[in-house]
Design a protein around this motif. Structure first.
Motif, PDB file in Angstrom:
ATOM      1  N   TYR A 179      81.648 -11.587   2.566  1.00 12.54           N
ATOM      2  CA  TYR A 179      81.504 -11.138   3.953  1.00 12.54           C
ATOM      3  C   TYR A 179      82.309 -12.026   4.903  1.00 12.54           C
ATOM      4  O   TYR A 179      83.021 -11.533   5.791  1.00 12.54           O
ATOM      5  CB  TYR A 179      80.032 -11.140   4.356  1.00 12.54           C
ATOM      6  CG  TYR A 179      79.820 -10.888   5.830  1.00 12.54           C
ATOM      7  CD1 TYR A 179      79.898  -9.602   6.353  1.00 12.54           C
ATOM      8  CD2 TYR A 179      79.581 -11.943   6.705  1.00 12.54           C
ATOM      9  CE1 TYR A 179      79.735  -9.370   7.708  1.00 12.54           C
ATOM     10  CE2 TYR A 179      79.414 -11.725   8.061  1.00 12.54           C
ATOM     11  CZ  TYR A 179      79.494 -10.429   8.559  1.00 12.54           C
ATOM     12  OH  TYR A 179      79.340 -10.215   9.899  1.00 12.54           O
ATOM     13  N   ILE A 180      82.220 -13.345   4.707  1.00 12.21           N
ATOM     14  CA  ILE A 180      82.955 -14.285   5.560  1.00 12.21           C
ATOM     15  C   ILE A 180      84.460 -14.052   5.442  1.00 12.21           C
ATOM     16  O   ILE A 180      85.177 -13.981   6.447  1.00 12.21           O
ATOM     17  CB  ILE A 180      82.596 -15.739   5.192  1.00 12.21           C
ATOM     18  CG1 ILE A 180      81.141 -16.043   5.585  1.00 12.21           C
ATOM     19  CG2 ILE A 180      83.546 -16.728   5.870  1.00 12.21           C
ATOM     20  CD1 ILE A 180      80.626 -17.361   5.035  1.00 12.21           C
ATOM     21  N   LEU A 181      84.926 -13.932   4.197  1.00 16.91           N
ATOM     22  CA  LEU A 181      86.354 -13.736   3.978  1.00 16.91           C
ATOM     23  C   LEU A 181      86.826 -12.406   4.562  1.00 16.91           C
ATOM     24  O   LEU A 181      87.843 -12.344   5.258  1.00 16.91           O
ATOM     25  CB  LEU A 181      86.670 -13.799   2.485  1.00 16.91           C
ATOM     26  CG  LEU A 181      86.462 -15.148   1.799  1.00 16.91           C
ATOM     27  CD1 LEU A 181      86.665 -15.019   0.298  1.00 16.91           C
ATOM     28  CD2 LEU A 181      87.391 -16.209   2.369  1.00 16.91           C
ATOM     29  N   ASP A 182      86.086 -11.336   4.276  1.00 17.16           N
ATOM     30  CA  ASP A 182      86.506 -10.008   4.715  1.00 17.16           C
ATOM     31  C   ASP A 182      86.419  -9.833   6.225  1.00 17.16           C
ATOM     32  O   ASP A 182      87.205  -9.090   6.823  1.00 17.16           O
ATOM     33  CB  ASP A 182      85.656  -8.930   4.032  1.00 17.16           C
ATOM     34  CG  ASP A 182      85.940  -8.800   2.551  1.00 17.16           C
ATOM     35  OD1 ASP A 182      86.974  -9.335   2.097  1.00 17.16           O
ATOM     36  OD2 ASP A 182      85.132  -8.168   1.838  1.00 17.16           O
ATOM     37  N   THR A 183      85.470 -10.524   6.846  1.00 22.26           N
ATOM     38  CA  THR A 183      85.237 -10.338   8.277  1.00 22.26           C
ATOM     39  C   THR A 183      86.039 -11.305   9.142  1.00 22.26           C
ATOM     40  O   THR A 183      86.647 -10.901  10.144  1.00 22.26           O
ATOM     41  CB  THR A 183      83.739 -10.504   8.606  1.00 22.26           C
ATOM     42  OG1 THR A 183      82.983  -9.602   7.798  1.00 22.26           O
ATOM     43  CG2 THR A 183      83.465 -10.220  10.080  1.00 22.26           C
ATOM     44  N   GLY A 184      86.058 -12.586   8.736  1.00 25.35           N
ATOM     45  CA  GLY A 184      86.627 -13.590   9.628  1.00 25.35           C
ATOM     46  C   GLY A 184      87.884 -14.283   9.165  1.00 25.35           C
ATOM     47  O   GLY A 184      88.547 -14.960   9.956  1.00 25.35           O
ATOM     48  N   VAL A 185      88.222 -14.137   7.875  1.00 25.14           N
ATOM     49  CA  VAL A 185      89.359 -14.892   7.338  1.00 25.14           C
ATOM     50  C   VAL A 185      90.544 -13.978   7.038  1.00 25.14           C
ATOM     51  O   VAL A 185      91.614 -14.125   7.622  1.00 25.14           O
ATOM     52  CB  VAL A 185      88.954 -15.688   6.074  1.00 25.14           C
ATOM     53  CG1 VAL A 185      90.161 -16.459   5.519  1.00 25.14           C
ATOM     54  CG2 VAL A 185      87.823 -16.658   6.409  1.00 25.14           C
ATOM     55  N   PHE A 186      90.370 -13.039   6.124  1.00 29.46           N
ATOM     56  CA  PHE A 186      91.496 -12.206   5.702  1.00 29.46           C
ATOM     57  C   PHE A 186      92.134 -11.395   6.835  1.00 29.46           C
ATOM     58  O   PHE A 186      93.362 -11.252   6.865  1.00 29.46           O
ATOM     59  CB  PHE A 186      91.077 -11.280   4.559  1.00 29.46           C
ATOM     60  CG  PHE A 186      90.777 -12.001   3.268  1.00 29.46           C
ATOM     61  CD1 PHE A 186      91.326 -13.251   2.991  1.00 29.46           C
ATOM     62  CD2 PHE A 186      89.928 -11.438   2.323  1.00 29.46           C
ATOM     63  CE1 PHE A 186      91.050 -13.923   1.806  1.00 29.46           C
ATOM     64  CE2 PHE A 186      89.646 -12.090   1.134  1.00 29.46           C
ATOM     65  CZ  PHE A 186      90.207 -13.332   0.879  1.00 29.46           C
ATOM     66  N   GLY A 226      94.147 -22.987  -6.297  1.00 25.78           N
ATOM     67  CA  GLY A 226      94.687 -22.783  -4.955  1.00 25.78           C
ATOM     68  C   GLY A 226      93.664 -23.115  -3.882  1.00 25.78           C
ATOM     69  O   GLY A 226      92.449 -23.001  -4.094  1.00 25.78           O
ATOM     70  N   ALA A 227      94.131 -23.530  -2.721  1.00 25.81           N
ATOM     71  CA  ALA A 227      93.222 -23.871  -1.621  1.00 25.81           C
ATOM     72  C   ALA A 227      92.411 -22.647  -1.205  1.00 25.81           C
ATOM     73  O   ALA A 227      92.928 -21.530  -1.155  1.00 25.81           O
ATOM     74  CB  ALA A 227      94.028 -24.402  -0.432  1.00 25.81           C
ATOM     75  N   ALA A 228      91.137 -22.866  -0.911  1.00 27.61           N
ATOM     76  CA  ALA A 228      90.268 -21.772  -0.471  1.00 27.61           C
ATOM     77  C   ALA A 228      90.727 -21.269   0.892  1.00 27.61           C
ATOM     78  O   ALA A 228      90.949 -22.068   1.806  1.00 27.61           O
ATOM     79  CB  ALA A 228      88.828 -22.254  -0.394  1.00 27.61           C
ATOM     80  N   PRO A 229      90.892 -19.957   1.067  1.00 24.86           N
ATOM     81  CA  PRO A 229      91.394 -19.448   2.349  1.00 24.86           C
ATOM     82  C   PRO A 229      90.477 -19.719   3.533  1.00 24.86           C
ATOM     83  O   PRO A 229      90.949 -19.881   4.661  1.00 24.86           O
ATOM     84  CB  PRO A 229      91.558 -17.938   2.100  1.00 24.86           C
ATOM     85  CG  PRO A 229      90.765 -17.646   0.881  1.00 24.86           C
ATOM     86  CD  PRO A 229      90.731 -18.891   0.068  1.00 24.86           C
ATOM     87  N   ASP A 230      89.157 -19.793   3.297  1.00 23.86           N
ATOM     88  CA  ASP A 230      88.268 -20.112   4.422  1.00 23.86           C
ATOM     89  C   ASP A 230      88.438 -21.575   4.834  1.00 23.86           C
ATOM     90  O   ASP A 230      88.360 -21.903   6.023  1.00 23.86           O
ATOM     91  CB  ASP A 230      86.805 -19.788   4.109  1.00 23.86           C
ATOM     92  CG  ASP A 230      86.341 -20.266   2.736  1.00 23.86           C
ATOM     93  OD1 ASP A 230      87.191 -20.598   1.891  1.00 23.86           O
ATOM     94  OD2 ASP A 230      85.115 -20.306   2.517  1.00 23.86           O
ATOM     95  N   TRP A 231      88.701 -22.468   3.866  1.00 23.88           N
ATOM     96  CA  TRP A 231      89.043 -23.845   4.225  1.00 23.88           C
ATOM     97  C   TRP A 231      90.374 -23.862   4.968  1.00 23.88           C
ATOM     98  O   TRP A 231      90.546 -24.590   5.949  1.00 23.88           O
ATOM     99  CB  TRP A 231      89.098 -24.754   3.008  1.00 23.88           C
ATOM    100  CG  TRP A 231      89.949 -25.974   3.241  1.00 23.88           C
ATOM    101  CD1 TRP A 231      91.106 -26.320   2.612  1.00 23.88           C
ATOM    102  CD2 TRP A 231      89.731 -26.997   4.226  1.00 23.88           C
ATOM    103  NE1 TRP A 231      91.622 -27.483   3.124  1.00 23.88           N
ATOM    104  CE2 TRP A 231      90.793 -27.928   4.131  1.00 23.88           C
ATOM    105  CE3 TRP A 231      88.742 -27.225   5.193  1.00 23.88           C
ATOM    106  CZ2 TRP A 231      90.899 -29.046   4.940  1.00 23.88           C
ATOM    107  CZ3 TRP A 231      88.847 -28.353   6.006  1.00 23.88           C
ATOM    108  CH2 TRP A 231      89.906 -29.245   5.875  1.00 23.88           C
ATOM    109  N   GLY A 232      91.313 -23.050   4.530  1.00 21.79           N
ATOM    110  CA  GLY A 232      92.604 -22.991   5.211  1.00 21.79           C
ATOM    111  C   GLY A 232      92.454 -22.631   6.676  1.00 21.79           C
ATOM    112  O   GLY A 232      93.127 -23.201   7.543  1.00 21.79           O
ATOM    113  N   GLN A 233      91.567 -21.716   6.964  1.00 25.21           N
ATOM    114  CA  GLN A 233      91.343 -21.320   8.355  1.00 25.21           C
ATOM    115  C   GLN A 233      90.810 -22.487   9.182  1.00 25.21           C
ATOM    116  O   GLN A 233      91.262 -22.731  10.302  1.00 25.21           O
ATOM    117  CB  GLN A 233      90.371 -20.147   8.409  1.00 25.21           C
ATOM    118  CG  GLN A 233      90.205 -19.531   9.801  1.00 25.21           C
ATOM    119  CD  GLN A 233      89.253 -18.356   9.775  1.00 25.21           C
ATOM    120  OE1 GLN A 233      88.070 -18.520   9.451  1.00 25.21           O
ATOM    121  NE2 GLN A 233      89.749 -17.183  10.108  1.00 25.21           N
ATOM    122  N   LEU A 234      89.864 -23.227   8.608  1.00 23.15           N
ATOM    123  CA  LEU A 234      89.326 -24.403   9.305  1.00 23.15           C
ATOM    124  C   LEU A 234      90.390 -25.478   9.442  1.00 23.15           C
ATOM    125  O   LEU A 234      90.504 -26.131  10.490  1.00 23.15           O
ATOM    126  CB  LEU A 234      88.108 -24.945   8.543  1.00 23.15           C
ATOM    127  CG  LEU A 234      87.482 -26.233   9.094  1.00 23.15           C
ATOM    128  CD1 LEU A 234      87.073 -26.070  10.553  1.00 23.15           C
ATOM    129  CD2 LEU A 234      86.283 -26.644   8.237  1.00 23.15           C
TER     130      LEU A 234
END
Length: 238
Positions: free
Chosen positions: A24-31, A54-62
């Motif tokens: 949900y976090i990835l689909d809603t706020g990250v991707f 690979g680096a986690a995309p939600d960490w990448g956003q932060l």
């Protein structure tokens, strides 16, 4: 009647471990906010046998948010793999910014290189095919490098995390940030030793030792974040 203290129970513990919530976090706020070049590199990395590194995309956003809050211009990356976090940093810092990135595996870096070039940010990257400690020591030979970096991200061999930390405490400026990935080591740091597979035992112990040491380091303020495989974010204060 004797008072019996009960262990603290956080009501969100179970839901925070839910794969459904992460999706949900990835689909809603990250991707939806992920740059196209990052998405393409993430998909290419997923085809690699070690794509989970690979680096986690939600960490990448932060991480991108931290870079912007710092107005970071000069950064270090220890451990590159295919370059997701490296590309993210290059996209985030100004056009005249510079990243010194080091990894002994150029072959993995070259998976991400076409995406870096396509994004037009290769000029910001100084990739050094090498183990990190010799590069960091070489940087410290020039006094002008001390306290000159705004940000550093470490995602490399866990047995050297403290060695990297000692050098980065000289290279990163006061007020700058150093972030260490994989500090939960697959959740094994919270498990009894007998419940951990032999393959994960050694680096679990290394992670436990590093996490304890960093928590006592008065040179930094820290935030231990349960994101990806765990990230400890350090702000240098002395």
């Amino acid at each position: 009647m004797e008072n019996i203290s009960k262990p603290t129970v956080f009501p969100n513990t179970v839901i925070l471990q839910s794969e459904g919530l992460l999706k949900y976090i990835l689909d809603t706020g990250v991707f939806p906010r992920e740059a196209e070049a990052l998405k393409e590199l993430r998909n290419a990395t997923a085809k690699h046998p070690l794509g989970f590194m690979g680096a986690a995309p939600d960490w990448g956003q932060l991480m991108a948010l931290l870079l912007k809050l710092l107005n970071a211009k000069k950064t270090i990356e220890v451990g590159v793999f295919t370059g997701y976090s490296l590309l993210l940093t290059a996209l985030t810092i100004p056009d005249d910014g510079k990243i010194i990135a080091m990894d002994p595996d150029r072959k993995a870096y070259e998976i991400g290189l076409p995406f870096i070039r396509k994004a037009g940010v290769e000029h910001k990257i100084d990739f050094i095919e090498s183990l990190a400690l010799p590069v960091l020591d070489k940087l410290l030979e020039d006094a002008a490098n001390e306290g000159s970096f705004d940000f550093a991200f470490i995602d490399a061999d866990k047995n050297n995390y403290w060695n990297y930390h000692e050098r980065l405490m000289r290279l990163v400026k006061i007020g700058g940030i150093v972030a260490y990935d994989n500090t939960l080591w697959g959740g094994t740091v919270a498990l009894p030793e007998k419940a951990v597979s032999n393959a994960k035992q050694e680096w679990r112990l290394l992670s436990l030792a590093f996490n304890e040491s960093i928590s006592k380091d008065c040179r930094v303020e820290i935030a231990f974040v349960s994101i990806g495989d765990g990230v400890i974010i350090c702000r240098r204060i002395s």
